[in-house]
Design an enzyme around this catalytic site. Structure first.
Site: not given
Ligand code: NAI
Length: 453
Positions: A264, A439
């Site tokens: 992810s 409240h």
């Molecule tokens: P993300 O961009 O939120 O997080 C990815 C993380 O992976 C970052 O912290 C980054 O530093 C880390 N990373 C990157 N390469 C790496 C490596 N080689 N080794 C270790 N760490 C590494 O991406 P995520 O969680 O995949 O989510 C994708 C999209 O889906 C986001 O844009 C998010 O907004 C959306 N989403 C939103 C949700 C919500 O609104 N509740 C729920 C799920 C997804």
């Protein structure tokens, strides 16, 4: 001949198509997978279904603190996945009905833009050609699977999974390693930790939850460490396979054993193979370039949702789709990306809108902040033994306007829209103080915090 062809039936596409059809546009939606897109089928909705079961289970584990005896409670993962499928089916069926009653046509095929002539655009789907005066591209995004050694093979072999496969995993792995401590990583870590996995999150940055305000991110980290999740921060994953995730930390190679791995580490706009090159739509770093009116570089073609790579959230996609439709009908609406709320559905929940302590520093905005414990709320105290939630306000010094609100604590997801309106309307804190909040609620701490800044 259609007035509008929408490519993609996710939140941006189906919502825009419904709005357009209501406004009298003869509208066609082309969707090759399932209506509802990632959000409904393998994102927001399925994960919330899982997380709700985990939340109930967590409550039973801590029932004693509230005088409720729940010995012997357990979580039936296979049942939870089955229920998730039922919820998804119900909601996707609802979208098909909504589109039908709005009068939009739906063809369950992938479309490819073939070109344009004096009448409009031609889109091909399963060998058939459709003509549209306008196009709205809502093809979404795909999970990023970068060229880390062994990662693609691990995904193909089932050792590693993206957000899609993990939702259908039939059993709870003993050891789950999550690569990336962003939104998806944390929500899935949250579920599988509650369900009994030994979870390790390997994150490249020195903090979790990406752009979330640092103070909130630290509280979330502490909560999950307390629940038993192991976080390896400042660690870049370099290799996946043979039951291991190898990472580099402080210049040294180390590894963590795993039965399953979740990748992810972000998502990439889906712009390949849809024929953008046939009409010359401009892309930048793989995403369609759009302005705040959701126009692309080609007159008559609009884009909304993850495909523009701006704010990969379903609610942003809804708004962008609506803005595109309003503007193609002669309006002049825009998307204000600064007041879009975001939520992480962990337990406790995290919700944010606007500037953070870090972003004001980076932008050189003179700001004052107030971080206030949610224990000012009687309801929070009644419902959260040992809770450490806070609300944090960011106010610009010059005008005393609210420019950011960040919360950690349950109900935050349902409260943040109110804060988003205050930020959108650039409200001064003296104006907000005059509002009456109900409240006892958790939201009233936002008002309380206004008196402490
Ligand atoms: P993300 O961009 O939120 O997080 C990815 C993380 O992976 C970052 O912290 C980054 O530093 C880390 N990373 C990157 N390469 C790496 C490596 N080689 N080794 C270790 N760490 C590494 O991406 P995520 O969680 O995949 O989510 C994708 C999209 O889906 C986001 O844009 C998010 O907004 C959306 N989403 C939103 C949700 C919500 O609104 N509740 C729920 C799920 C997804």
């Amino acid at each position: 001949m259609y007035d509008l062809i929408v490519l993609g039936g996710g939140p941006a596409g189906y919502n825009a198509a419904e709005r357009a059809a209501h406004k009298g546009l003869k509208t066609l939606v082309l969707e090759g997978r399932a209506l509802g897109g990632v959000c409904l089928n393998e994102g927001c909705v399925p994960t919330k279904t899982l997380l709700y079961s985990a939340k109930i289970f967590d409550y039973t584990k801590h029932g004693d603190a509230y005088g409720v005896k729940c010995e012997g409670s357990s979580l039936d993962h296979a049942f939870v996945v089955g229920r998730k499928n039922k919820v998804v089916k119900q909601l996707t069926g609802g979208i098909a009905m909504q589109l039908k009653s709005a009068g939009a046509d739906v063809v369950s095929e992938f479309g490819i833009i073939k070109g344009r002539d004096s009448e409009g655009f031609t889109v091909e789907a399963a060998g058939k050609e459709y003509k549209g005066a306008r196009l709205l591209i809502c093809t979404g995004s795909d999970a990023l699977v970068p060229p880390i050694e062994g990662l693609r093979e691990s995904v193909a072999g089932g050792f590693a999974m993206t957000n899609r496969e993990i939702l259908d995993m039939e059993t709870v792995p003993e050891r789950l390693t999550v690569i990336g401590g962003g939104v998806i990583g944390l929500e899935m870590a949250s579920y599988f930790c509650s369900a009994g996995s030994k979870v390790t999150v390997v994150e490249m940055l020195d903090h979790i939850a990406g752009p979330t305000d640092g103070e909130i991110s630290k509280i979330l980290l502490k909560n999950y460490q307390k629940k038993g999740v192991n976080f390896i921060l400042g660690a870049k994953v370099t290799k996946v396979g043979e039951g291991k995730v190898v990472y580099e930390k402080d210049g040294k190679a180390e590894s963590v054993d795993a039965d399953k791995v979740l990748v992810s580490i972000g998502r990439r706009a889906h712009t390949q193979g849809i024929g953008l090159e046939n009409v010359g739509v401009l892309t930048e770093r793989g995403a369609i370039v759009t302005d705040e009116y959701c126009r692309t570089s080609v007159p008559g073609i609009w884009a909304a949702g993850d495909v523009n790579g701006k704010s990969m959230l379903a609610h942003t996609a809804y708004r962008e789709g609506e803005v595109a439709v309003a503007n193609m009908l002669g309006g002049k609406e825009r998307v204000n990306y600064l007041s879009i709320p975001s939520v992480i559905y962990t337990n406790p929940e995290v919700a944010s809108v606007g500037e953070t302590s870090e972003s004001v520093k980076a932008k050189g905005i003179e700001a004052k902040t107030a971080s206030v414990t949610l224990k000012y709320s009687g309801r929070y105290v009644a419902e959260n033994e040992g809770g450490d939630g806070i609300v944090k306000l960011i106010v610009d010094k010059e005008h005393n306007r609210l420019i950011g609100v960040h919360m950690i604590g349950n109900y935050a997801s349902e409260i943040i829209y109110g804060a988003a309106m205050m930020v959108e309307k650039e409200m001064r804190i003296d104006d907000v103080k005059k509002f009456v909040f109900p409240h006892p609620t958790v939201c009233e701490v936002i008002r309380e915090a206004m008196f402490m800044i």
